[in-house]
Design an enzyme around this catalytic site. Structure first.
Site, PDB file in Angstrom:
ATOM      1  N   LYS A 122      47.461  45.323  33.916  1.00 20.43           N
ATOM      2  CA  LYS A 122      48.751  44.846  34.426  1.00 20.43           C
ATOM      3  C   LYS A 122      49.890  45.308  33.497  1.00 20.43           C
ATOM      4  CE  LYS A 122      47.281  42.538  38.066  1.00 20.43           C
ATOM      5  NZ  LYS A 122      47.637  42.921  39.439  1.00 20.43           N
ATOM      6  N   TYR A 161      41.704  43.355  32.265  1.00 24.53           N
ATOM      7  CA  TYR A 161      42.563  43.035  33.422  1.00 24.53           C
ATOM      8  C   TYR A 161      44.034  42.942  32.988  1.00 24.53           C
ATOM      9  CZ  TYR A 161      44.772  39.844  36.800  1.00 24.53           C
ATOM     10  OH  TYR A 161      45.640  39.244  37.678  1.00 24.53           O
ATOM     11  N   GLY A 187      47.334  44.136  45.889  1.00 24.58           N
ATOM     12  CA  GLY A 187      45.956  44.621  45.915  1.00 24.58           C
ATOM     13  C   GLY A 187      45.437  44.965  44.534  1.00 24.58           C
TER      14      GLY A 187
HETATM   15  P1  NAI Z   1      42.405  38.244  45.303  1.00 22.49           P
HETATM   16  O1  NAI Z   1      41.302  38.778  44.455  1.00 22.49           O
HETATM   17  O2  NAI Z   1      42.121  37.074  46.174  1.00 22.49           O
HETATM   18  O3  NAI Z   1      43.004  39.414  46.214  1.00 22.49           O
HETATM   19  C1  NAI Z   1      43.060  40.749  45.790  1.00 22.49           C
HETATM   20  C2  NAI Z   1      42.834  41.630  47.008  1.00 22.49           C
HETATM   21  O4  NAI Z   1      42.853  42.985  46.573  1.00 22.49           O
HETATM   22  C3  NAI Z   1      41.478  41.388  47.679  1.00 22.49           C
HETATM   23  O5  NAI Z   1      41.637  41.110  49.044  1.00 22.49           O
HETATM   24  C4  NAI Z   1      40.728  42.670  47.445  1.00 22.49           C
HETATM   25  O6  NAI Z   1      39.881  43.034  48.549  1.00 22.49           O
HETATM   26  C5  NAI Z   1      41.853  43.668  47.265  1.00 22.49           C
HETATM   27  N1  NAI Z   1      41.394  44.820  46.509  1.00 22.49           N
HETATM   28  C6  NAI Z   1      40.658  44.836  45.367  1.00 22.49           C
HETATM   29  N2  NAI Z   1      40.367  46.090  45.029  1.00 22.49           N
HETATM   30  C7  NAI Z   1      40.938  46.889  45.959  1.00 22.49           C
HETATM   31  C8  NAI Z   1      40.972  48.289  46.150  1.00 22.49           C
HETATM   32  N3  NAI Z   1      40.327  49.138  45.314  1.00 22.49           N
HETATM   33  N4  NAI Z   1      41.630  48.770  47.211  1.00 22.49           N
HETATM   34  C9  NAI Z   1      42.264  47.939  48.076  1.00 22.49           C
HETATM   35  N5  NAI Z   1      42.252  46.606  47.951  1.00 22.49           N
HETATM   36  C10 NAI Z   1      41.599  46.079  46.896  1.00 22.49           C
HETATM   37  O7  NAI Z   1      43.594  37.918  44.318  1.00 22.49           O
HETATM   38  P2  NAI Z   1      44.887  37.016  44.564  1.00 22.49           P
HETATM   39  O8  NAI Z   1      44.700  35.736  43.873  1.00 22.49           O
HETATM   40  O9  NAI Z   1      45.243  37.032  45.978  1.00 22.49           O
HETATM   41  O10 NAI Z   1      45.975  37.831  43.731  1.00 22.49           O
HETATM   42  C11 NAI Z   1      46.765  38.830  44.334  1.00 22.49           C
HETATM   43  C12 NAI Z   1      47.412  39.659  43.229  1.00 22.49           C
HETATM   44  O11 NAI Z   1      48.179  38.813  42.399  1.00 22.49           O
HETATM   45  C13 NAI Z   1      46.421  40.386  42.344  1.00 22.49           C
HETATM   46  O12 NAI Z   1      46.951  41.644  41.994  1.00 22.49           O
HETATM   47  C14 NAI Z   1      46.342  39.498  41.112  1.00 22.49           C
HETATM   48  O13 NAI Z   1      46.009  40.243  39.964  1.00 22.49           O
HETATM   49  C15 NAI Z   1      47.753  38.934  41.055  1.00 22.49           C
HETATM   50  N6  NAI Z   1      47.804  37.633  40.397  1.00 22.49           N
HETATM   51  C16 NAI Z   1      47.339  36.517  41.038  1.00 22.49           C
HETATM   52  C17 NAI Z   1      47.413  35.295  40.435  1.00 22.49           C
HETATM   53  C18 NAI Z   1      47.010  34.024  41.119  1.00 22.49           C
HETATM   54  O14 NAI Z   1      47.192  32.960  40.530  1.00 22.49           O
HETATM   55  N7  NAI Z   1      46.471  34.050  42.329  1.00 22.49           N
HETATM   56  C19 NAI Z   1      47.930  35.167  39.045  1.00 22.49           C
HETATM   57  C20 NAI Z   1      48.383  36.408  38.478  1.00 22.49           C
HETATM   58  C21 NAI Z   1      48.326  37.588  39.138  1.00 22.49           C
HETATM   59  C1  15L Z   2      45.417  35.656  37.210  1.00 23.32           C
HETATM   60  O1  15L Z   2      45.958  36.700  36.862  1.00 23.32           O
HETATM   61  C2  15L Z   2      44.333  35.637  38.222  1.00 23.32           C
HETATM   62  O2  15L Z   2      44.499  36.647  39.202  1.00 23.32           O
HETATM   63  C3  15L Z   2      44.186  34.296  38.907  1.00 23.32           C
HETATM   64  O3  15L Z   2      42.941  34.272  39.595  1.00 23.32           O
HETATM   65  C4  15L Z   2      44.265  33.138  37.906  1.00 23.32           C
HETATM   66  O4  15L Z   2      43.169  33.153  37.093  1.00 23.32           O
HETATM   67  C5  15L Z   2      45.549  33.238  37.107  1.00 23.32           C
HETATM   68  O5  15L Z   2      45.738  34.525  36.546  1.00 23.32           O
HETATM   69  C6  15L Z   2      45.662  32.212  35.973  1.00 23.32           C
HETATM   70  O6  15L Z   2      45.949  32.599  34.850  1.00 23.32           O
HETATM   71  O7  15L Z   2      45.467  31.026  36.245  1.00 23.32           O
END
Ligand code: NAI
Ligand code: 15L
Length: 282
Positions: free
Chosen positions: A154, A150, A86
């Protein structure tokens, strides 16, 4: 049969926990992990600030805004591990990131401490090290070089969880996820891509390795081009089975050759090194 593949598939997904809390369950990765993580526990508790639909078999739903200490405390109570996805997942104004990613992390670890949760998998990001160059190979021992508010949040999470390990013995895997999407979207992601199945394998390894300690691991599939050396995380036992390389030709065909002097092509963080956090600010 490919003998390498046969060896890899022996790293099985095990049920290691009774109840796992999955935060960020409404997001992209939460949605992908929701069906997969049920193999790791008896009950998967889903949490987000947004709705996640009805609980299905083997699930519970407990919504919580990470900025709300009492709601987070209730979501953590009764769980024996946390997969923390989250939070804000892209560059944004600092105030918003502070609430979700910094204050939210404090609430989560305080709740873990109070309820005796001993293992957390924290979704960190490659943007902790986004200002290293794409011509460099780094390990988890390289100092952070965040590329955004951001990325700084992290990096905070990595330090904060280290403190909770040293002080309170809560083990954490900080998974510096690269780019976890159904397919690599551009040439950069040929290096950073992590398939959903490999993400699940990696999280499963973090949940099941006998001694996790406080560890940093890069979340990537078995991509030929890579900027990250996971040799400091061998104790986790993660063996990727997918690779961005099968998408390589298609990605090259549909994308232009990048200008190698452009910062987004020079640095590992790609577009994040130029992201404007104030763009959406009133
Ligand atoms: P996303 O943005 O789709 O999901 C994040 C979720 O966190 C959302 O459902 C949102 O409603 C929830 N959220 C945001 N603020 C909140 C709060 N104050 N309280 C409770 N929930 C809250 O992101 P995704 O792609 O699913 O990523 C998941 C995690 O992995 C994140 O922490 C992101 O930073 C990390 N991440 C993702 C990457 C990717 O390639 N998808 C790459 C690097 C890190
Ligand atoms: C992240 O940390 C983001 O959450 C994701 O949306 C992508 O942008 C990813 O890094 C990336 O570097 O491709």
């Amino acid at each position: 049969m490919n003998p390498q593949k046969a060896t890899n598939t022996m790293v099985s997904i095990r049920k290691t926990h009774q109840k796992i809390l999955l935060t960020g369950a409404a997001g992209g990765l939460g949605t992908a992990l929701r069906p997969r993580l049920k193999a790791n526990c008896d009950v998967l508790r889903l949490s987000d600030k947004l709705g996640v639909g009805e609980a299905e078999a083997g699930e519970e739903v407990m919504l919580a805004d990470l900025a709300d200490a009492a709601a987070v405390n209730a979501a953590v109570a009764g769980c024996d591990a946390i997969v923390h996805l989250g939070g804000i997942s892209v560059e944004a104004p600092f105030e918003a990131i502070m609430q979700a990613n910094i204050l939210g992390l404090y609430h989560l670890y305080e709740a873990a401490r109070q309820h005796g949760v001993k293992r957390v998998v924290f979704a960190s990001s490659n943007h902790v090290v986004g200002f290293y160059k794409q011509s460099e190979t780094i390990t988890a021992d390289h100092p952070p070089r965040p590329d955004s508010f951001y990325g700084v949040s992290k990096a905070f999470g990595e330090d904060f969880s280290r403190f909770y390990f040293d002080r309170y013995g809560i083990e954490t895997a900080c998974v510096r996820i690269g780019s976890s999407f159904p397919e690599p979207r551009d040439r950069r992601m040929l290096a950073t891509w992590l398939s959903y199945d490999d993400l699940h394998r990696l999280i499963s390894a973090c949940l099941s390795t006998p001694v996790l300690g406080h560890s940093i691991v890069f979340g990537m599939s078995d991509n030929a081009v890579t900027w990250w050396d996971n040799s400091r995380a061998r104790h986790i036992g993660y063996v990727p089975e997918d690779s961005a390389d099968v998408f390589r030709d298609a990605v090259f065909e549909r994308t232009a050759t990048p200008d190698v002097n452009e910062p987004t092509a020079v640095y590992q963080g790609g577009a994040f090194v130029r992201a404007d956090p104030f763009k959406n600010k009133a």
